[in-house]
Every structure is written in structure tokens, then in C-alpha cells.
Design a protein around this motif. Structure first.
Motif, PDB file in Angstrom:
ATOM      1  N   GLN A   4       2.318  -7.936   3.079  1.00  0.00           N
ATOM      2  CA  GLN A   4       2.510  -6.656   3.213  1.00  0.00           C
ATOM      3  C   GLN A   4       4.370  -5.753   2.563  1.00  0.00           C
ATOM      4  O   GLN A   4       3.303  -5.385   1.820  1.00  0.00           O
ATOM      5  CB  GLN A   4       2.202  -5.840   4.262  1.00  0.00           C
ATOM      6  CG  GLN A   4       0.454  -6.334   5.252  1.00  0.00           C
ATOM      7  CD  GLN A   4      -0.181  -5.290   4.406  1.00  0.00           C
ATOM      8  OE1 GLN A   4      -0.084  -4.374   3.983  1.00  0.00           O
ATOM      9  NE2 GLN A   4      -2.042  -5.551   3.948  1.00  0.00           N
TER      10      GLN A   4
ATOM     11  N   ALA B  51       3.097  -0.558   5.302  1.00  0.00           N
ATOM     12  CA  ALA B  51       2.593  -1.404   6.008  1.00  0.00           C
ATOM     13  C   ALA B  51       1.330  -1.291   7.377  1.00  0.00           C
ATOM     14  O   ALA B  51       1.718  -2.176   7.566  1.00  0.00           O
ATOM     15  CB  ALA B  51       3.724  -2.078   5.910  1.00  0.00           C
TER      16      ALA B  51
ATOM     17  N   GLY C 188      -2.311  -3.334   7.606  1.00  0.00           N
ATOM     18  CA  GLY C 188      -1.546  -4.685   7.527  1.00  0.00           C
ATOM     19  C   GLY C 188      -1.236  -4.853   8.632  1.00  0.00           C
ATOM     20  O   GLY C 188      -1.234  -5.912   9.702  1.00  0.00           O
TER      21      GLY C 188
END
Length: 307
Positions: free
Chosen positions: A193, A224, A227
Motif C-alpha cells: 500500500q 492507505a 489497505g
């Protein structure tokens, strides 16, 4: 003058390839349906077995109201049947305690793993390390390679360590070992990520006066986040299903649902209906997670491929 297009039967045309295309699609869908049946049949068998009696279990009856008449015997043994749900039950209290232990251990370990793993993954993504002969990629692979190690190899070290630290049969001890178990997966997912996030965004934040922590918290983490959610959900699923360490390091206070499922055996044999009822109650949270959070899992795991 109107121009009309007529189907062409020349070799290689779309119309000539249509029968072949339909046959290929039919075979693919048939294979997918067969694989879905193979994958979902254990869940179907578990749910239906929780409504069977001993005779129906041993004779292999599968279809409710056709092969057998559903009975609440399995759920009654847990105090969760309609006629026992409102009455006091020690078995139900034990089940709820194991259910609570599973939630605390899975969620606590997953949160801790995401917290530590995201920091480790950010360091591997943004900084260059050198430890002996290992560089960043070697260190990342070292973390992932820990999943290859059989858990039974760690049985004796963990028993001795936890006994000296007074962590046997405690939720804290279970959370710590679960964190170590899922940490490599979290690091691997989060590193991918962070690799997809342009470094220029952090450099711009540093030019505007942000510190490294400020750029990480304000710029990197929000991008991020999908993720992190995917890593958290995957960690919860892995911790929820874990049996070996839960059976090894707990005895009464910190037992989880997988251990309770395996304990439905006695001198008279296996109580299949009770085991199936507990297993059904144990897998329902994961089924709900898969149904309602599937898009978040897919979005988080595929974010690196589309950015």
C-alpha cells in the motif's frame, strides 16, 4: 440509400465464433458453480447437522423436511433454542464467555498487528535498511517466511516463556501470540500500500512545515486506510479461526470458540449436533463480515493495482 450489416459466416468472424464462445462460457460457469458447491457444502452440512438427531447424523440425511425433520437438540444443548433461550443456562453462559474471548483476542491482536505492522511497513517502504546481507526486500521476505514455520515448533518455547511470564490462560497472552501470528501478513499488505503512494506528497508536506510523523499521520495514513481496513479484517478472520495456540496456552479462563468446538467429545463419542451448533454460531460472524465488508476487503487488497 440505407446501409445494412448482415451477419458474416466467414471463418474468424464474430458470428462464426459465437457457438465456441458460448460453449466456453458455459463450461466456465459450470466449473464455478461446481466449485461454489464444493466450497459451501461444509457450511450447509454444519448448519443442517445442528438441527439433526443422532439417527439422522449417522444415516447421512442431508435435506431438511425431506430426509429428516429438523430438531432443536443441538441448540438446546447450548441453551439457545426457542424453549431455553429465556431460562438460565450454565452452558449458554460458557458459550457466551468463549464467544467474548474470541472477539477480544481477535480484535485486540488485529488492532495491535495493524498498529505495529503499518509502522514497520512504512519504514520498509520509505527508508533503506541494511542488516548483515539483508536489504529491504530480504527483510520483507524474512517477515513473510515466518508463516512457513509450523506452529508446533513453537509449542515448547511459548509454554516455557508464558509460564515464567504468568501469561498462561490469559487473554493478554493470547493477544500477544496472535499479534505475532498475523504481523507478517499485515506488514506485507501495508508495504504494498505504501509503495503505491507517491513520495512527492510527503515531500510537499515536509516543505509546508510538517514533521515526518505529521506527514505520515495526515497524508499517508488517510490514503492507505483501505489497505489497513483490509489487513485488519483479514487478521480478525485468521485469529478467529486459530486453534493450536488457543488450545495450547489456555485451560479455562481464556478459551476461545474453536477450542470449545473441539471439546464436544466424550466417552460416548462425538456430540455432532452440539459441535455443529457451536460451529454454526462461530462461523456466522465471519459470514456476516464476508457479506457486508467484502467491498472493503477487495478495495483494500486491490488498491495497489489501480493507483
Amino acid at each position: 440509400m440505407a446501409i445494412t450489416a448482415e451477419p458474416s459466416d466467414k471463418p474468424g468472424s464474430l458470428w462464426s465464433r459465437r457457438p465456441q464462445f458460448l460453449t466456453t462460457s458455459l463450461l466456465i460457469y459450470a466449473a464455478l458453480v461446481f466449485w461454489a458447491f464444493v466450497s459451501l457444502f461444509p457450511i450447509y452440512w454444519t448448519i443442517t447437522t445442528s438441527f439433526k438427531t443422532a439417527v439422522n447424523v449417522t444415516q447421512g440425511h442431508l435435506i431438511p423436511f425431506v430426509d429428516f425433520t429438523p430438531d432443536w437438540r443441538g441448540w438446546r444443548s447450548l441453551g439457545l433454542s426457542p424453549d431455553t433461550i429465556l431460562t438460565p443456562s450454565t452452558v449458554r453462559d460458557e458459550f457466551l464467555r468463549r464467544f467474548f474471548n474470541s472477539i477480544v483476542a481477535s480484535a485486540g491482536a488485529s488492532f495491535l498487528a495493524v498498529l505495529i505492522g503499518s509502522l514497520a511497513a512504512y519504514g520498509l517502504s520509505r527508508f533503506t535498511y541494511k542488516f548483515l546481507w539483508m536489504a529491504n526486500k530480504d527483510i520483507s521476505f524474512f517477515f513473510l517466511s515466518q508463516l512457513i514455520l509450523p506452529p508446533v515448533v513453537l509449542a515448547m518455547p511459548f509454554l516455557v516463556l508464558y509460564k515464567n511470564l504468568l501469561l498462561l490462560d490469559t487473554l493478554i497472552g493470547l493477544i500477544l501470540v496472535y499479534t505475532l501470528m498475523v504481523l507478517p501478513i499485515v506488514i506485507w499488505i501495508m508495504r504494498d500500500q505504501f509503495d503505491t503512494i507517491p513520495v512527492e506528497l510527503e515531500q510537499a508536506a515536509l516543505m509546508d512545515g510538517c514533521s515526518i510523523w505529521g506527514a505520515y499521520l495526515r497524508i499517508v495514513l488517510p490514503i492507505a486506510l483501505p489497505g489497513m481496513v483490509a489487513a485488519f479484517i483479514l487478521s480478525v478472520i485468521l485469529c478467529w479461526n486459530e486453534y493450536f495456540f488457543a488450545a495450547l496456552l489456555t485451560s479455562s479462563n481464556a478459551k476461545t470458540l474453536p477450542v470449545m468446538v473441539a471439546s464436544q467429545t466424550g466417552s460416548q463419542g462425538i456430540n455432532w449436533w452440539s459441535m455443529a451448533a457451536i460451529a454454526t454460531a462461530a462461523i456466522m460472524p465471519l459470514v456476516l463480515v464476508g457479506i457486508f465488508l467484502e467491498r472493503y476487503i477487495v478495495k483494500g487488497l486491490t488498491a495497489g493495482a489501480v493507483k
